[in-house]
Design an enzyme around this catalytic site. Sequence first.
Site, PDB file in Angstrom:
ATOM      1  N   TYR A   5     -19.009  21.804  16.437  1.00  0.00           N
ATOM      2  CA  TYR A   5     -20.195  22.483  17.005  1.00  0.00           C
ATOM      3  C   TYR A   5     -19.820  23.518  18.065  1.00  0.00           C
ATOM      4  CZ  TYR A   5     -21.887  17.837  15.557  1.00  0.00           C
ATOM      5  OH  TYR A   5     -22.132  16.673  14.895  1.00  0.00           O
ATOM      6  N   CYS A  15      -2.990  19.322  12.319  1.00  0.00           N
ATOM      7  CA  CYS A  15      -2.589  20.554  11.643  1.00  0.00           C
ATOM      8  C   CYS A  15      -3.786  21.367  11.187  1.00  0.00           C
ATOM      9  CB  CYS A  15      -1.704  20.196  10.463  1.00  0.00           C
ATOM     10  SG  CYS A  15      -0.294  19.275  11.047  1.00  0.00           S
ATOM     11  N   GLU A  16      -4.551  21.844  12.109  1.00  0.00           N
ATOM     12  CA  GLU A  16      -5.703  22.702  11.831  1.00  0.00           C
ATOM     13  C   GLU A  16      -5.853  23.634  13.030  1.00  0.00           C
ATOM     14  OE1 GLU A  16      -8.755  22.142   9.651  1.00  0.00           O
ATOM     15  OE2 GLU A  16      -8.166  20.255   8.722  1.00  0.00           O
ATOM     16  N   ARG A  57     -16.367  17.187  18.372  1.00  0.00           N
ATOM     17  CA  ARG A  57     -17.445  18.088  18.799  1.00  0.00           C
ATOM     18  C   ARG A  57     -16.997  19.532  19.025  1.00  0.00           C
ATOM     19  NH1 ARG A  57     -20.524  17.873  22.438  1.00  0.00           N
ATOM     20  NH2 ARG A  57     -22.396  18.165  21.209  1.00  0.00           N
ATOM     21  N   GLU A 115     -35.948   7.539  21.321  1.00  0.00           N
ATOM     22  CA  GLU A 115     -34.672   7.178  20.674  1.00  0.00           C
ATOM     23  C   GLU A 115     -33.508   7.948  21.286  1.00  0.00           C
ATOM     24  OE1 GLU A 115     -35.430   8.557  16.704  1.00  0.00           O
ATOM     25  OE2 GLU A 115     -36.652   6.834  16.187  1.00  0.00           O
ATOM     26  N   PRO A 116     -33.274   7.818  22.580  1.00  0.00           N
ATOM     27  CA  PRO A 116     -32.176   8.587  23.171  1.00  0.00           C
ATOM     28  C   PRO A 116     -30.821   8.004  22.774  1.00  0.00           C
ATOM     29  CG  PRO A 116     -33.158   7.143  24.820  1.00  0.00           C
ATOM     30  CD  PRO A 116     -33.965   6.964  23.561  1.00  0.00           C
ATOM     31  N   GLY A 117     -29.893   8.884  22.466  1.00  0.00           N
ATOM     32  CA  GLY A 117     -28.513   8.468  22.228  1.00  0.00           C
ATOM     33  C   GLY A 117     -27.648   9.085  23.308  1.00  0.00           C
ATOM     34  N   ARG A 118     -27.420  10.386  23.159  1.00  0.00           N
ATOM     35  CA  ARG A 118     -26.538  11.123  24.074  1.00  0.00           C
ATOM     36  C   ARG A 118     -26.907  10.919  25.551  1.00  0.00           C
ATOM     37  NH1 ARG A 118     -24.329  15.986  22.226  1.00  0.00           N
ATOM     38  NH2 ARG A 118     -26.027  16.059  20.736  1.00  0.00           N
TER      39      ARG A 118
END
Length: 428
Positions: free
Chosen positions: A329, A356-357, A325, A286-289
């Site tokens: 992370y 605004c963060e 990301r 099940e590869p995504g990335r």
Amino acid sequence: MTGAASSGPCPGSGSPDFAYCGGQLHCEQVAIADLVERFGSPLYVYSAATMRDRVQRVRRAFGEQAHICYAVKANSNLSVLRLLHEQGCGFDLVSGGELERLHAAELPTNQVVFAGVGKQSWEVEAAVSAGLLFFNVESSCELPLLSAAGAAAQRPVAVALRLNPNVEANTHAYISTGKDENKFGVAIDRAKDVVAQIVADPWLQLVGYHAHLGSQLRTVDPYVQALDRVLEFVDGASERSDGVRYYDLGGGFGISYGEGAALDVAEVADALLPRLEQRSWRPVVEPGRFLVGDAGVLVTSVLGEKSQGRSEFLLVDAAMNDLMRPALYQAEHAIVPVVQRPNAALRTVDVVGPVCETGDFLGRARSLPRCDRGDLLAVLAAGAYGASMASNYNSRRRSAEVLVDGEQVRLVRRRESFAQLFQDEIDA
Ligand code: LLP
């Protein structure tokens, strides 16, 4: 960037389909600056060639008998799903909404697996009537729903049990899924009862085991340890193996993000396949990335520069709402100029967006040439978990997305309109 405008691979990119030609970053045959001219900024740009190449790599590694079920969550754009289907992929889903995407793209659902730690009744019913390859059962509370849906459809439902093998994946804590403290799967010491429940149910068929360990794994070891633990469990009683024909080893194949090596998928296959063949179990991956991460960049336009104390900031028009990301992370994505500036001096800057963060940054302490307003930068390896995790925070419209195939360019998602931002709000 110093020296004359050059041609050659793009430093930090995991794909040869992003390269400089005459000092201009290209995606395949197309200059990225021209795409921004046409479609504006921020802009996601995807390479079809890279996606095709990645599917081939996984297929070469795992062989023709393997089911490659692309993890839709990584990039769920309908055109990306169609392209991967044309390459022979099935899909790994985690929600009824992802199933709706397959229907909208008119894609078949017979090579589809459905995981997800909590499934709602309507999702189970919709998936049973779509006729999937199998469900990945993660919690025993799903079983009555699956059984009822099977009874209603008068068709037994194929299930694989997702085991939690308590294996260290050596990845970011938020994307580790195969440890006891993670909510996913059924702990091996509890799995006996869940198998018994499945086997006793006339509307359920145990067809396999699943063990997705987490995302962005760089070593083979966790996959081997997980299979060891699954096999030890399965060999504990014959009812655990009767009728079983699939081993779904999940996804998680790591890419380089410009540092260190990507996971060698052939090494994973070489370690696992002989043991699966011994049991005539068919591999499911099940590869995504791995299929889409290196195939995409997020292009952003410089708004200005400023210094504050000892910090230097480069302000750009993309932000954490476009690419979560880095904020979520602490992910490091390489950032490169779209048009090289020969002889421009390099300096160290934080590349930050307008949201605004303080956590709104795309990259910290990056060495980049001095930029003017309107200069373009590309955030690399943004094809996975970029657009699919984008939000409207700060009432920002989600970016447009473009798919490049050789010289061909297709707008595969229009930039959102402001009207779309509030169209579902009820003005009392
Ligand atoms: N299978 C299952 C059951 C999954 O939960 C996932 C990812 C995959 C396959 C695909 O994993 P991949 O091959 O893409 O590593 N948003 C995070 C990644 C979250 C992954 C969630 N599950 C990130 O941006 O790093």
